[in-house]
Design a protein around this motif. Sequence first.
Motif, PDB file in Angstrom:
ATOM      1  N   ILE A 187       1.279 -11.379   6.101  1.00 27.26           N
ATOM      2  CA  ILE A 187       1.122 -11.723   5.287  1.00 27.26           C
ATOM      3  C   ILE A 187      -0.523 -11.552   5.205  1.00 27.26           C
ATOM      4  O   ILE A 187      -1.125 -12.107   4.322  1.00 27.26           O
ATOM      5  CB  ILE A 187       1.022 -12.609   7.049  1.00 27.26           C
ATOM      6  N   GLY A 188      -1.332 -10.808   6.211  1.00 26.81           N
ATOM      7  CA  GLY A 188      -2.111 -10.187   5.705  1.00 26.81           C
ATOM      8  C   GLY A 188      -3.068  -9.575   4.537  1.00 26.81           C
ATOM      9  O   GLY A 188      -3.749  -9.837   4.240  1.00 26.81           O
ATOM     10  N   LEU A 189      -1.372  -9.049   4.085  1.00 24.98           N
ATOM     11  CA  LEU A 189      -1.465  -7.974   2.755  1.00 24.98           C
ATOM     12  C   LEU A 189      -1.072  -8.319   1.708  1.00 24.98           C
ATOM     13  O   LEU A 189      -1.765  -8.638   0.291  1.00 24.98           O
ATOM     14  CB  LEU A 189      -0.603  -6.672   2.935  1.00 24.98           C
ATOM     15  N   VAL A 190      -0.268  -9.735   1.592  1.00 19.77           N
ATOM     16  CA  VAL A 190      -0.554 -10.862   1.246  1.00 19.77           C
ATOM     17  C   VAL A 190      -1.259 -11.215   0.217  1.00 19.77           C
ATOM     18  O   VAL A 190      -1.570 -11.689  -0.959  1.00 19.77           O
ATOM     19  CB  VAL A 190       1.123 -11.582   1.396  1.00 19.77           C
ATOM     20  N   ILE A 191      -2.150 -11.789   1.510  1.00 22.34           N
ATOM     21  CA  ILE A 191      -3.245 -13.218   1.211  1.00 22.34           C
ATOM     22  C   ILE A 191      -4.487 -12.190   0.092  1.00 22.34           C
ATOM     23  O   ILE A 191      -4.560 -13.327  -1.252  1.00 22.34           O
ATOM     24  CB  ILE A 191      -4.436 -12.612   2.398  1.00 22.34           C
ATOM     25  N   PRO A 192      -4.397 -11.011   0.184  1.00 23.49           N
ATOM     26  CA  PRO A 192      -5.756 -11.077  -1.364  1.00 23.49           C
ATOM     27  C   PRO A 192      -4.703 -10.713  -2.282  1.00 23.49           C
ATOM     28  O   PRO A 192      -5.425 -10.586  -3.305  1.00 23.49           O
ATOM     29  CB  PRO A 192      -6.014  -8.723  -0.872  1.00 23.49           C
ATOM     30  N   ILE A 193      -3.500 -10.501  -3.121  1.00 22.59           N
ATOM     31  CA  ILE A 193      -2.299 -10.940  -4.178  1.00 22.59           C
ATOM     32  C   ILE A 193      -2.884 -12.214  -4.631  1.00 22.59           C
ATOM     33  O   ILE A 193      -3.211 -12.036  -5.163  1.00 22.59           O
ATOM     34  CB  ILE A 193      -1.194 -10.172  -3.136  1.00 22.59           C
ATOM     35  N   THR A 314      -7.944   2.089  -3.843  1.00 23.48           N
ATOM     36  CA  THR A 314      -9.013   1.165  -5.297  1.00 23.48           C
ATOM     37  C   THR A 314     -10.019   2.085  -5.808  1.00 23.48           C
ATOM     38  O   THR A 314     -10.222   2.689  -6.815  1.00 23.48           O
ATOM     39  CB  THR A 314      -9.955   0.400  -4.795  1.00 23.48           C
ATOM     40  N   SER A 315     -10.409   3.564  -5.409  1.00 16.70           N
ATOM     41  CA  SER A 315     -11.121   4.340  -5.977  1.00 16.70           C
ATOM     42  C   SER A 315     -10.924   5.965  -6.281  1.00 16.70           C
ATOM     43  O   SER A 315     -10.876   6.372  -7.309  1.00 16.70           O
ATOM     44  CB  SER A 315     -12.576   4.987  -4.630  1.00 16.70           C
ATOM     45  N   PHE A 316      -8.996   5.942  -5.578  1.00 18.91           N
ATOM     46  CA  PHE A 316      -9.351   7.481  -6.265  1.00 18.91           C
ATOM     47  C   PHE A 316      -7.603   7.077  -7.386  1.00 18.91           C
ATOM     48  O   PHE A 316      -7.237   7.940  -8.366  1.00 18.91           O
ATOM     49  CB  PHE A 316      -7.799   8.153  -5.179  1.00 18.91           C
ATOM     50  N   GLU A 321      -7.852  -4.830  -5.634  1.00 19.75           N
ATOM     51  CA  GLU A 321      -7.697  -5.019  -4.973  1.00 19.75           C
ATOM     52  C   GLU A 321      -6.268  -5.534  -4.308  1.00 19.75           C
ATOM     53  O   GLU A 321      -5.450  -5.227  -3.797  1.00 19.75           O
ATOM     54  CB  GLU A 321      -8.640  -6.266  -4.245  1.00 19.75           C
ATOM     55  N   GLY A 322      -5.576  -6.565  -5.247  1.00 17.67           N
ATOM     56  CA  GLY A 322      -4.024  -6.978  -5.808  1.00 17.67           C
ATOM     57  C   GLY A 322      -2.838  -5.363  -5.339  1.00 17.67           C
ATOM     58  O   GLY A 322      -2.033  -6.100  -4.926  1.00 17.67           O
ATOM     59  N   GLU A 323      -3.510  -5.278  -6.377  1.00 18.87           N
ATOM     60  CA  GLU A 323      -2.713  -4.226  -6.555  1.00 18.87           C
ATOM     61  C   GLU A 323      -1.962  -3.096  -5.512  1.00 18.87           C
ATOM     62  O   GLU A 323      -1.282  -3.043  -5.089  1.00 18.87           O
ATOM     63  CB  GLU A 323      -2.971  -3.105  -7.661  1.00 18.87           C
ATOM     64  N   ALA A 324      -3.461  -2.561  -4.560  1.00 27.91           N
ATOM     65  CA  ALA A 324      -3.209  -2.385  -3.757  1.00 27.91           C
ATOM     66  C   ALA A 324      -2.838  -2.692  -2.987  1.00 27.91           C
ATOM     67  O   ALA A 324      -2.093  -1.900  -2.032  1.00 27.91           O
ATOM     68  CB  ALA A 324      -5.166  -1.624  -3.201  1.00 27.91           C
ATOM     69  N   SER A 325      -2.875  -3.867  -2.600  1.00 32.17           N
ATOM     70  CA  SER A 325      -1.996  -4.368  -1.179  1.00 32.17           C
ATOM     71  C   SER A 325      -0.612  -4.475  -1.357  1.00 32.17           C
ATOM     72  O   SER A 325       0.178  -4.557  -0.434  1.00 32.17           O
ATOM     73  CB  SER A 325      -2.043  -6.060  -1.313  1.00 32.17           C
ATOM     74  N   SER A 326       0.054  -4.624  -2.733  1.00 34.48           N
ATOM     75  CA  SER A 326       1.212  -4.312  -2.842  1.00 34.48           C
ATOM     76  C   SER A 326       1.403  -3.262  -2.724  1.00 34.48           C
ATOM     77  O   SER A 326       2.935  -2.748  -2.262  1.00 34.48           O
ATOM     78  CB  SER A 326       1.838  -5.041  -4.346  1.00 34.48           C
ATOM     79  N   VAL A 327       0.870  -1.910  -2.974  1.00 29.57           N
ATOM     80  CA  VAL A 327       1.873  -0.928  -2.341  1.00 29.57           C
ATOM     81  C   VAL A 327       1.695  -0.743  -1.209  1.00 29.57           C
ATOM     82  O   VAL A 327       2.882  -0.004  -0.297  1.00 29.57           O
ATOM     83  CB  VAL A 327       0.634   0.152  -3.111  1.00 29.57           C
ATOM     84  N   ILE A 376       5.504   4.159  -8.039  1.00 29.57           N
ATOM     85  CA  ILE A 376       6.706   4.404  -7.599  1.00 29.57           C
ATOM     86  C   ILE A 376       6.911   5.431  -6.375  1.00 29.57           C
ATOM     87  O   ILE A 376       7.971   4.615  -5.033  1.00 29.57           O
ATOM     88  CB  ILE A 376       8.221   5.206  -8.598  1.00 29.57           C
ATOM     89  N   LEU A 377       7.183   6.904  -6.506  1.00 25.90           N
ATOM     90  CA  LEU A 377       6.620   7.387  -4.901  1.00 25.90           C
ATOM     91  C   LEU A 377       6.459   6.972  -4.434  1.00 25.90           C
ATOM     92  O   LEU A 377       6.465   7.857  -3.256  1.00 25.90           O
ATOM     93  CB  LEU A 377       6.604   8.702  -6.103  1.00 25.90           C
ATOM     94  N   ILE A 378       4.658   6.475  -4.312  1.00 28.87           N
ATOM     95  CA  ILE A 378       4.226   5.916  -3.458  1.00 28.87           C
ATOM     96  C   ILE A 378       4.326   5.045  -2.888  1.00 28.87           C
ATOM     97  O   ILE A 378       4.643   4.754  -1.450  1.00 28.87           O
ATOM     98  CB  ILE A 378       2.591   6.029  -3.194  1.00 28.87           C
ATOM     99  N   ARG A 379       5.569   4.155  -2.834  1.00 29.20           N
ATOM    100  CA  ARG A 379       5.352   2.752  -2.842  1.00 29.20           C
ATOM    101  C   ARG A 379       6.753   3.421  -1.832  1.00 29.20           C
ATOM    102  O   ARG A 379       7.379   2.321  -0.477  1.00 29.20           O
ATOM    103  CB  ARG A 379       6.499   2.222  -3.264  1.00 29.20           C
TER     104      ARG A 379
END
Length: 493
Positions: A187-193, A314-316, A321-327, A376-379
């Motif tokens: 829930i907390g990570l969906v919110i940035p998306i 976000t930096s590396f 932010e939204g995509e970072a949260s989705s990972v 894909i591999l990171i997920r």
Amino acid sequence: MPSSIGNDDNLNSSYKPRMSPNTPGKLNYGRTFLIGLAFMTSSIVWAYYNFIMPILLKEFFIDIDAGNFLDLYVGIIMVLDNIIAVLMIPYFGAISDRAKSKLGKRTPFIIIGCISAVISFSILGIISDSRGIGPFIGLISVIIWFNFSMSFYRSASISVLPDLTDPEVRSTGNAIINTLGAISMVIGLVIPIITGKFYSTQLLYQKDLSRALGFYLVSIATAIALGIFLLTVKETPTGEKFLKIGEYSIAINPITLDYLGEQEKNIEKKEKPYEILKIIFKESEKSTLFMLIVIFTSFLSQNALETYYSLYATSFLGLEEGEASSVIIIAPIVMIITAIPAGKIAEKFGRKKTIFLGLIGLSICSFFMIYLKNLILIRILMGFMGIFFGFVIINSIVIIWQMAPKGKIGAYTGVYYLFSQLSATFSPLIAGSVFSLYKIITDCDEGFQYVTLFPYIILWEIVAIFFLNYVKQGESKKFTTKQINALRIEHEN
């Protein structure tokens, strides 16, 4: 076994359980789920806080031209909020053991702390899109208030489970609690998306609605979870008023939920919260101490990932932010699916072996994450890390509960959180220093310093494995019907 004392001799009959008793050896899944809502109130908040605050703090530091050690400065602020937790969680855990209330031992702390946390978290939303020295000072002040609120009820929210659950099935019970914690993280990570769709949207005083909206949505979700908990979980009364702190620990039978009175063993020596820690250090059998060290070292890696993942992504990786949260959201989703099996595995094969498997798995996944940029591999690896984090988190606190003396579960829960919060205090500082020094020494491009995150994680997992070998106690013991009846008869006499 100790009996009720003082003026409480007649209270065993006065303070009747407000919920039906447990079946020995069996877990009440529905009730455990509802108990977990108390823990869920804090988990939702922390998921969003740990994701967004490093980004927000770094923006503040850049705005005030803070210099070269930005990652270290972020770590220092993330440490400041944990200092309160280190000092206060064991204290509030211990006094909740002695709480006399018509709502039970833990509920008053949950009500006061959660409401205060919701208010302060909402104010963080108001400050989130301001910049400058004044708003920065205000931000730090509210962070301290927020963390004091969370510390006030953190131990109590966790202690409800062992209070009301047969020790034999606490691993599975804690798995359900951590499933709810993982749902909270989702829930907390969906919110940035969701809020990313409102980027640069203005509303009244808010220049950027996206950040503020996240804080507001989290506060609403937390308040809803608290409301459901209060309506459904009815602790056994331990007093006649809303809250009064007694002199001695109060016991509740985890099977029958009967009030057992204040504990006689505390008459000669009333142990203060940090005296519990002294006792643990002086014990001839060091399993409790070594388990606390395992918790501290393994959480050093977890807290580094929680604190710096959003900057790493976000930096590396160069994600929004939204995509970072989705990972990273993959990890808690997988943990939801595998949490209860993790508890069952621990009950069948042993808690220590399950934690060992989790630590090994986390080290292997972290090794393959170094320099990796394929999403894909990171997920996929994040999914496996969700499983292995569950193995460690679910069973660590259960081992501490198992080794806690009767009437001291709240105090030992507080000590557990002391060590976990100490790791949360030191890890941002250590990791932030590593990132800042790596960038200065190598003169690498901004963001590349975060490649050292996963070697940092591996180091502390290996240290945790070393100390886990010295833990000799903490496995579950059968709580037979004969023992339950004997306990009840002894207290009735």
